[in-house]
Design an enzyme around this catalytic site. Structure first.
Site, PDB file in Angstrom:
ATOM      1  N   ASP A  16       8.174   3.996  -2.295  1.00  0.00           N
ATOM      2  CA  ASP A  16       7.941   3.801  -0.865  1.00  0.00           C
ATOM      3  C   ASP A  16       7.887   5.173  -0.200  1.00  0.00           C
ATOM      4  O   ASP A  16       8.838   5.949  -0.288  1.00  0.00           O
ATOM      5  CB  ASP A  16       9.080   2.964  -0.276  1.00  0.00           C
ATOM      6  N   ASP A 111       1.484   2.637   1.933  1.00  0.00           N
ATOM      7  CA  ASP A 111       2.602   3.534   1.655  1.00  0.00           C
ATOM      8  C   ASP A 111       3.563   3.046   0.573  1.00  0.00           C
ATOM      9  O   ASP A 111       4.647   3.610   0.415  1.00  0.00           O
ATOM     10  CB  ASP A 111       3.393   3.778   2.933  1.00  0.00           C
ATOM     11  N   GLU A 112       3.187   2.023  -0.182  1.00  0.00           N
ATOM     12  CA  GLU A 112       4.112   1.583  -1.221  1.00  0.00           C
ATOM     13  C   GLU A 112       3.378   0.962  -2.401  1.00  0.00           C
ATOM     14  O   GLU A 112       2.257   0.479  -2.281  1.00  0.00           O
ATOM     15  CB  GLU A 112       5.153   0.612  -0.661  1.00  0.00           C
TER      16      GLU A 112
END
Length: 380
Positions: A16, A111-112
């Site tokens: 993350d 973002d992950e």
């Protein structure tokens, strides 16, 4: 710890990025480093997209918080308008690093991502190398990593080291560490389910695990949700990491600045949404048989209507009239807060751009409402 990881049936990592959007902004505006930075829209219903750690520590600013609340709490912060093209470009840099180091990577957002590290000699060393390479390639962006025996635990574990941490946790250690935590720690167990559990005297994962059998939970919550709660109370999860997911629908929706009661205005906006959705469908070579609308009223009542057509389509001359017919037939009885159009039942699969892990008795994570604009997403 690395030798223990090698003995696990599976080794899954959840990566993350730390305060990703704010970090991308700070990368190109280094003079803002150390200051509270909040990325959000400017409309009356805009929400915080992300906030720097300074903003979080000073005033408890967090994602999905109403932007107006953030401005009241921290009026002197630096407020920036989201720049999604820049975030997508930075995300591409990150994901390229992941794919160059690990064979099985499942991207679940800008973002992950999840990574299957099963069978690697040293999963921990691999992820340390990945984190260092991301920092180098992206000019300083950092990530937090959790490594555990399942997707569920990897996601929970990645939160333990934020920011820029790497935490390894076995299921057995997690059972002890999180025994006294609320069941809400588990993604998919939200406020409504927590209320029901509290009425049953269940306030911790240990109580849920020890006091309620699978049969009792199924009797209370139904076979599917009861079985799901039983396994999650034991922090069990066999969901695989997959490089692609079936795309089941694609939609376009907008949240209005102010609630709209005029049907003509709603029809005009729905027509625009249908046109833009069909453009995106054509770009992805997707055609679907099910056309639907989504309406959220001012009292937060959600209503969906759909209609199936004989031939798969992405033609706005088909989608738009059907969506308008559905809206007119429903004839919203109250002012409308959100309006959307959806095409589903695709003719062939396509790689999904994202999905949610909330698969429990409820998926009640807050739905962030951006300022009035077209918002698009894939449901999988």
């Amino acid at each position: 710890m690395a030798s223990e990881v090698k003995d696990w049936p599976r080794a899954i990592a959840h990566l993350d990025m730390d305060a990703f959007y704010a970090s991308v902004e700070l990368r190109r505006r280094p003079e803002l480093r150390g200051k509270p930075v909040i990325v959000c829209g400017s409309g009356p219903r805009a929400v915080v997209t992300t906030a720097s750690y300074e903003a979080r520590k000073l005033a408890g600013i967090h994602s999905a918080m109403p932007a107006a609340t953030a401005r009241r709490r921290l009026p002197d912060a630096v407020y920036l308008t989201p720049d999604f093209p820049a975030y997508r470009e930075a995300s591409g840099e990150v994901m390229e690093v992941l794919r160059s180091n690990v064979e099985t990577v499942e991207v679940v957002g800008l973002d992950e991502a999840y990574l299957d590290l099963t069978g690697l000699f040293s999963p921990k060393a691999t992820m340390r190398r990945v984190a260092a390479e991301i920092r180098e390639v992206t000019g300083g962006l950092t990530c937090s990593v959790g490594i555990s025996e399942s997707r569920l635990l990897a996601k929970i574990t990645s939160e333990l080291g934020k920011p820029a941490g790497l935490v390894v946790l076995s299921r057995q250690d997690a059972l002890v560490r999180f025994a006294d935590h609320s069941p809400g720690l588990v993604p998919g167990i939200g406020p409504k389910t927590l209320q029901r559990l509290e009425k049953m005297g269940v306030t911790t994962l240990a109580r849920l695990r020890e006091d309620w059998s699978r049969e009792e939970l199924e009797a209370r919550f139904g076979p599917r949700s009861g079985a799901w709660l039983h396994s999650r109370a034991r922090l069990e999860d066999q969901t695989p990491v997959s490089t692609s997911r079936e795309t089941k629908s694609q939609s376009a929706e907008t949240t209005f600045d102010y609630d709209v009661a005029d049907l003509g205005q709603l029809e005009g906006k729905l027509g625009e949404l249908a046109e833009e959705l069909c453009r995106r469908l054509r770009n992805r070579d997707l055609t679907g048989r099910s056309i639907g609308i989504k309406v959220r009223l001012d009292d937060w009542t959600n209503v969906s209507r759909s209609h199936s057509v004989d031939e798969p389509t992405n033609d706005p001359e088909v989608v738009r009239p059907l969506a308008l017919d559905l809206l007119r037939a429903y004839d919203p009885p109250r002012p409308v807060r959100l309006l959307g159009v959806r095409v589903a039942s695709f003719e062939h699969d396509a790689e999904a751009e994202g999905h949610t892990d909330a698969e429990g008795p409820e998926a009640d994570a807050a739905e962030g409402e951006a300022e009035p604009q077209l918002r698009f997403g894939l449901a999988s």
